[in-house]
Enzyme design. Structure first.
Site, PDB file in Angstrom:
ATOM      1  N   SER A   1       0.849  -1.193   0.000  1.00  0.00           N
ATOM      2  CA  SER A   1       0.000   0.000   0.000  1.00  0.00           C
ATOM      3  C   SER A   1       0.884   1.242   0.000  1.00  0.00           C
ATOM      4  CB  SER A   1      -0.859  -0.004   1.268  1.00  0.00           C
ATOM      5  OG  SER A   1      -1.302   1.294   1.588  1.00  0.00           O
TER       6      SER A   1
ATOM      7  N   TYR B   1      -2.553  -0.607  10.167  1.00  0.00           N
ATOM      8  CA  TYR B   1      -2.563  -0.896   8.730  1.00  0.00           C
ATOM      9  C   TYR B   1      -1.225  -0.487   8.113  1.00  0.00           C
ATOM     10  CZ  TYR B   1      -4.120  -0.847   3.855  1.00  0.00           C
ATOM     11  OH  TYR B   1      -4.241  -1.077   2.495  1.00  0.00           O
TER      12      TYR B   1
HETATM   13  P1  NAD Z   1     -11.851  -5.578  -0.176  1.00  0.00           P
HETATM   14  O1  NAD Z   1     -12.353  -5.447   1.215  1.00  0.00           O
HETATM   15  O2  NAD Z   1     -12.758  -5.224  -1.296  1.00  0.00           O
HETATM   16  O3  NAD Z   1     -11.339  -7.090  -0.407  1.00  0.00           O
HETATM   17  C1  NAD Z   1     -10.719  -7.844   0.570  1.00  0.00           C
HETATM   18  C2  NAD Z   1     -11.270  -9.262   0.470  1.00  0.00           C
HETATM   19  O4  NAD Z   1     -10.564 -10.079   1.408  1.00  0.00           O
HETATM   20  C3  NAD Z   1     -12.765  -9.362   0.821  1.00  0.00           C
HETATM   21  O5  NAD Z   1     -13.454 -10.072  -0.201  1.00  0.00           O
HETATM   22  C4  NAD Z   1     -12.773 -10.132   2.132  1.00  0.00           C
HETATM   23  O6  NAD Z   1     -13.911 -10.981   2.303  1.00  0.00           O
HETATM   24  C5  NAD Z   1     -11.499 -10.944   2.011  1.00  0.00           C
HETATM   25  N1  NAD Z   1     -10.983 -11.342   3.331  1.00  0.00           N
HETATM   26  C6  NAD Z   1     -10.922 -10.575   4.455  1.00  0.00           C
HETATM   27  N2  NAD Z   1     -10.431 -11.298   5.471  1.00  0.00           N
HETATM   28  C7  NAD Z   1     -10.155 -12.525   4.974  1.00  0.00           C
HETATM   29  C8  NAD Z   1      -9.649 -13.706   5.547  1.00  0.00           C
HETATM   30  N3  NAD Z   1      -9.311 -13.770   6.852  1.00  0.00           N
HETATM   31  N4  NAD Z   1      -9.491 -14.801   4.748  1.00  0.00           N
HETATM   32  C9  NAD Z   1      -9.837 -14.749   3.442  1.00  0.00           C
HETATM   33  N5  NAD Z   1     -10.335 -13.651   2.844  1.00  0.00           N
HETATM   34  C10 NAD Z   1     -10.500 -12.561   3.610  1.00  0.00           C
HETATM   35  O7  NAD Z   1     -10.498  -4.752  -0.239  1.00  0.00           O
HETATM   36  P2  NAD Z   1      -9.671  -4.249  -1.503  1.00  0.00           P
HETATM   37  O8  NAD Z   1      -9.820  -2.776  -1.554  1.00  0.00           O
HETATM   38  O9  NAD Z   1      -9.970  -5.079  -2.693  1.00  0.00           O
HETATM   39  O10 NAD Z   1      -8.198  -4.556  -0.978  1.00  0.00           O
HETATM   40  C11 NAD Z   1      -7.478  -5.708  -1.376  1.00  0.00           C
HETATM   41  C12 NAD Z   1      -6.036  -5.548  -0.866  1.00  0.00           C
HETATM   42  O11 NAD Z   1      -5.485  -4.363  -1.429  1.00  0.00           O
HETATM   43  C13 NAD Z   1      -5.919  -5.393   0.648  1.00  0.00           C
HETATM   44  O12 NAD Z   1      -4.739  -5.998   1.088  1.00  0.00           O
HETATM   45  C14 NAD Z   1      -5.812  -3.894   0.828  1.00  0.00           C
HETATM   46  O13 NAD Z   1      -5.154  -3.544   2.005  1.00  0.00           O
HETATM   47  C15 NAD Z   1      -4.976  -3.546  -0.394  1.00  0.00           C
HETATM   48  N6  NAD Z   1      -5.053  -2.148  -0.797  1.00  0.00           N
HETATM   49  C16 NAD Z   1      -6.241  -1.569  -1.130  1.00  0.00           C
HETATM   50  C17 NAD Z   1      -6.250  -0.237  -1.516  1.00  0.00           C
HETATM   51  C18 NAD Z   1      -7.520   0.473  -1.892  1.00  0.00           C
HETATM   52  O14 NAD Z   1      -7.450   1.696  -2.065  1.00  0.00           O
HETATM   53  N7  NAD Z   1      -8.637  -0.220  -2.063  1.00  0.00           N
HETATM   54  C19 NAD Z   1      -5.052   0.492  -1.569  1.00  0.00           C
HETATM   55  C20 NAD Z   1      -3.868  -0.136  -1.219  1.00  0.00           C
HETATM   56  C21 NAD Z   1      -3.883  -1.458  -0.847  1.00  0.00           C
END
Ligand code: NAD
Length: 272
Positions: free
Chosen positions: A154, A167
């Site tokens: 991130s 985080y």
């Molecule tokens: P999201 O919440 O849409 O997706 C995360 C998914 O992980 C969900 O479907 C959830 O059910 C699943 N999950 C959560 N806990 C779990 C577990 N214990 N076992 C299995 N599955 C589990 O989030 P996103 O925005 O798609 O983020 C995905 C990744 O990208 C994350 O690591 C997040 O930190 C990272 N990220 C996101 C952003 C952003 O702006 N959206 C930016 C930087 C990094």
């Protein structure tokens, strides 16, 4: 003419943890379009199946599996299922992760208000939730002498964001683990195994929507600050990750391991 470098992706097998989420499903979509058989793993089979159906409608091949990234037995069951059914695994994307409201220091709070159980959950999900699947599924790679791991870091990893203390710390750990695991696997099992990370900037997802946008879809004060700090002046959309992902998953990056590729509209490049 050069051969299409990405044709080699056709028929490969990938597993995406958190594959039902916004970014996981986006990465699944593009891999499916290049003929990768995509395993969507998530906490519920319904969520995973919804993402699978989108890929199948697009003409791709996909399968749904349910497992918690913090449960080694469930991960091993998925590993056995993949080997039984597909005989191999080529790509692991660790996309399960994120923040939790309780682990955030509110605008009227300080570090002294931090609740240990919430902090622990965020550290566990992001750090252990990446290390454990990497341990379980890379065992397949070590036997095959080939495989690719993509971790999701991130913008907050190297320059921590205010309020999201756990985080930020856990994503910094992802950068460190990406390098550690790259060295471990290449030095012990050869140059066919690579471990890299993608660090997305700000993409609207279910976890951060309320933090960045009002119910009417306008920017919150925090959303405004972020856009002001993003030279490209917008949030990312899942398709913005396509190029970085295809590069890291294909033979275009055969000598690349242990890097963190930032996809952030310039967020990390500017100070004011
Ligand atoms: P999201 O919440 O849409 O997706 C995360 C998914 O992980 C969900 O479907 C959830 O059910 C699943 N999950 C959560 N806990 C779990 C577990 N214990 N076992 C299995 N599955 C589990 O989030 P996103 O925005 O798609 O983020 C995905 C990744 O990208 C994350 O690591 C997040 O930190 C990272 N990220 C996101 C952003 C952003 O702006 N959206 C930016 C930087 C990094």
């Amino acid at each position: 003419m050069k051969e299409n470098e990405l044709a080699e992706l056709n028929g490969k097998v990938a597993l995406i943890t958190g594959g039902a989420g916004v970014l996981g499903a986006g990465m699944a979509r593009i891999l499916g379009q290049y003929g990768v058989v995509v395993g969507i793993m998530d906490l519920t089979i319904e969520g995973a199946e919804a993402a699978v159906n989108i890929i199948k409608k697009d003409g791709g091949k996909a399968f749904a599996v349910k497992a918690n990234v913090l449960n080694k037995e469930e991960l091993e069951a998925v590993s056995n299922f993949i080997i039984d059914k597909h005989r191999r695994l080529d790509i692991l994307i660790n996309a399960a992760g994120g923040n939790m409201p309780g682990a955030t220091i509110g605008p009227d709070q300080a570090i002294y208000d931090m609740q240990l159980p919430h902090l622990q959950k965020v550290l566990d999900l992001n750090i252990i939730g990446t290390m454990l699947p990497s341990q379980v599924f890379s065992e397949i790679f070590s036997k095959q002498k080939s495989g690719i791991i993509i971790n999701i870091s991130s913008a907050s990893a190297q320059r921590p964001l205010s309020r999201v203390v756990g985080y930020s710390a856990s994503k910094a750990a992802i950068d460190n683990f990406t390098k550690w695991m790259a060295v471990e696997l290449a030095s012990k099992y050869g140059d066919g195994i690579r471990v890299n990370a993608i660090a997305p900037g700000f993409f609207i997802g279910e976890q951060n929507r309320a933090l960045l946008l009002t119910p009417e879809g306008n920017l919150t004060p925090r959303g405004e600050k972020i856009i002001e700090h993003t030279p490209m002046g917008r949030f990312g959309v899942p398709e913005d990750l396509d190029g970085a992902l295809l590069f890291l998953c294909s033979n275009m990056s055969t000598f690349v391991t242990g890097i963190v590729l930032h996809v952030d509209g310039g967020f990390g490049a500017t100070s004011i």
